[in-house]
Design a protein around this motif. Structure first.
Motif, short mmCIF file in Angstrom:
data_model
loop_
_atom_site.label_atom_id
_atom_site.label_comp_id
_atom_site.label_asym_id
_atom_site.label_seq_id
_atom_site.Cartn_x
_atom_site.Cartn_y
_atom_site.Cartn_z
N ASP A 135 0.84 -1.19 0.00
CA ASP A 135 0.00 0.00 0.00
C ASP A 135 0.88 1.25 0.00
O ASP A 135 1.67 1.47 0.93
CB ASP A 135 -0.91 -0.01 1.24
CG ASP A 135 -1.95 1.10 1.18
OD1 ASP A 135 -2.00 1.80 0.14
OD2 ASP A 135 -2.69 1.27 2.16
N PHE A 136 0.76 2.06 -1.04
CA PHE A 136 1.51 3.31 -1.15
C PHE A 136 0.65 4.53 -0.82
O PHE A 136 1.10 5.65 -1.03
CB PHE A 136 2.07 3.46 -2.58
CG PHE A 136 3.23 2.56 -2.88
CD1 PHE A 136 4.53 2.96 -2.60
CD2 PHE A 136 3.02 1.31 -3.42
CE1 PHE A 136 5.60 2.13 -2.87
CE2 PHE A 136 4.09 0.47 -3.69
CZ PHE A 136 5.38 0.88 -3.42
N TYR A 137 -0.54 4.29 -0.28
CA TYR A 137 -1.40 5.43 0.02
C TYR A 137 -0.79 6.39 1.06
O TYR A 137 -1.03 7.60 0.96
CB TYR A 137 -2.77 4.96 0.49
CG TYR A 137 -3.75 6.10 0.69
CD1 TYR A 137 -4.30 6.77 -0.40
CD2 TYR A 137 -4.10 6.52 1.98
CE1 TYR A 137 -5.17 7.82 -0.22
CE2 TYR A 137 -4.97 7.58 2.16
CZ TYR A 137 -5.50 8.22 1.06
OH TYR A 137 -6.37 9.28 1.24
N PRO A 138 -0.02 5.92 2.05
CA PRO A 138 0.62 6.88 2.97
C PRO A 138 1.54 7.88 2.25
O PRO A 138 1.85 8.93 2.81
CB PRO A 138 1.42 5.98 3.92
CG PRO A 138 0.66 4.70 3.93
CD PRO A 138 0.17 4.53 2.52
N PHE A 139 1.95 7.56 1.02
CA PHE A 139 2.79 8.47 0.23
C PHE A 139 1.98 9.13 -0.88
O PHE A 139 2.51 9.45 -1.94
CB PHE A 139 3.97 7.71 -0.38
CG PHE A 139 4.80 6.97 0.63
CD1 PHE A 139 5.75 7.64 1.40
CD2 PHE A 139 4.63 5.61 0.84
CE1 PHE A 139 6.51 6.97 2.34
CE2 PHE A 139 5.39 4.93 1.77
CZ PHE A 139 6.33 5.61 2.53
N HIS A 140 0.70 9.34 -0.64
CA HIS A 140 -0.17 9.90 -1.67
C HIS A 140 0.26 11.30 -2.10
O HIS A 140 -0.04 11.73 -3.22
CB HIS A 140 -1.62 9.93 -1.17
CG HIS A 140 -1.80 10.83 0.02
ND1 HIS A 140 -2.09 12.17 -0.08
CD2 HIS A 140 -1.73 10.57 1.35
CE1 HIS A 140 -2.20 12.70 1.11
NE2 HIS A 140 -1.99 11.75 2.02
N VAL A 150 -6.96 3.24 -5.46
CA VAL A 150 -6.74 1.88 -5.94
C VAL A 150 -5.45 1.79 -6.76
O VAL A 150 -4.80 0.72 -6.81
CB VAL A 150 -7.96 1.40 -6.76
CG1 VAL A 150 -8.09 2.21 -8.04
CG2 VAL A 150 -7.86 -0.09 -7.06
N ASN A 151 -5.07 2.87 -7.41
CA ASN A 151 -3.84 2.88 -8.21
C ASN A 151 -2.59 3.05 -7.34
O ASN A 151 -1.48 2.93 -7.85
CB ASN A 151 -3.89 3.99 -9.25
CG ASN A 151 -4.92 3.72 -10.33
OD1 ASN A 151 -5.24 2.56 -10.62
ND2 ASN A 151 -5.47 4.78 -10.90
N MET A 152 -2.79 3.36 -6.06
CA MET A 152 -1.66 3.47 -5.14
C MET A 152 -1.40 2.17 -4.39
O MET A 152 -0.55 2.13 -3.50
CB MET A 152 -1.92 4.59 -4.12
CG MET A 152 -2.15 5.96 -4.74
SD MET A 152 -2.42 7.22 -3.48
CE MET A 152 -3.03 8.57 -4.49
#
Length: 236
Positions: A135-140, A150-152
């Motif tokens: 999950d890369f959402y914390p680096f959004h 969803v693409n993160m």
């Protein structure tokens, strides 16, 4: 060493940036905000050609200021002045390039460290092709505005394989090689700077050597004429 370092650096950085571009497009589905990547790749090619040409010019200048060649080329006053000006100009150029390559080296360390971290993440047992997701959402905040959540996320067998094996692993190797080659370029520039400084000192010191040699020649001619006059007086 400079040619080898620049060649490896340009090749590996070009490949590493290309892998990063494909990673963003295939895994994170990003197509916007990537226009800067192609100019960066072109910059690497221009940098390699420029550094190779500069290394050839510095090599020629160093050869002209070495040994017996220096005595022939810089015998005249204009030649010595020209040699000192050229050496001083190259010293300034090398100093600026050295600072620039140190900054590039720092950037390479940051990029290589980031890829190495995610290579380590991919190597953990918690990451499986069908059992987990990254999950890369914390680096959004690093993603372009409007990117969907969803693409993160890297999830599924195909995406995790693409991310870890096809892109991260290969790009990490490329950036490691680029960092090492960048260090070689920095070492070669330091060597160039030392050699040019020594050549500048040799050319500058050659003036005094030439003056002493001229005085010695004049003294020798004077002594020769004095001896001849003395012989003529005795004969007379």
């Amino acid at each position: 060493m400079c040619w080898a370092g620049v060649g490896v650096f340009c090749g590996t950085m070009y490949r590493g940036v290309n892998l990063s571009l494909r990673l963003l497009q295939d895994v994170f589905k990003l197509d916007r905000g990537l226009q800067w990547i192609e100019p960066v790749q072109l910059t690497f090619v221009i940098l390699g050609v420029s550094m190779a040409a500069l290394a050839i010019m510095i090599l020629g200048t160093s050869c002209l200021a070495t040994g017996a060649t220096r005595q022939e080329v810089y015998r005249s006053n204009k030649g010595r002045i020209g040699g000192r000006v050229v050496s001083a100009a190259f010293i300034f150029i090398i100093y600026v390039l050295l600072v620039a390559w140190i900054l590039v080296f720092a950037c390479c360390i940051v990029v290589t460290g980031a890829y190495a971290v995610y290579w380590g993440v991919c190597s953990t047992t918690e990451i499986g092709y069908d059992r987990a997701k990254i999950d890369f959402y914390p680096f959004h905040f690093l993603f372009p505005e409007g990117t969907q959540k969803v693409n993160m996320e890297v999830e599924g067998q195909q995406e995790i394989k693409q991310f870890c094996i096809d892109y991260v692993e290969r790009a990490t190797i490329m950036f490691i090689l680029a960092t090492v080659s960048c260090w070689l370029v920095i070492m070669s520039l330091i060597h160039f700077l030392m050699a040019l400084s020594a050549n500048y000192a040799h050319i500058r010191g050659h003036v005094k050597f030439t003056e002493l040699q001229d005085l010695h020649d004049i003294a020798s001619e004077t002594m020769t004429l004095t001896d001849r006059d003395t012989v003529y007086v005795h004969k007379g």
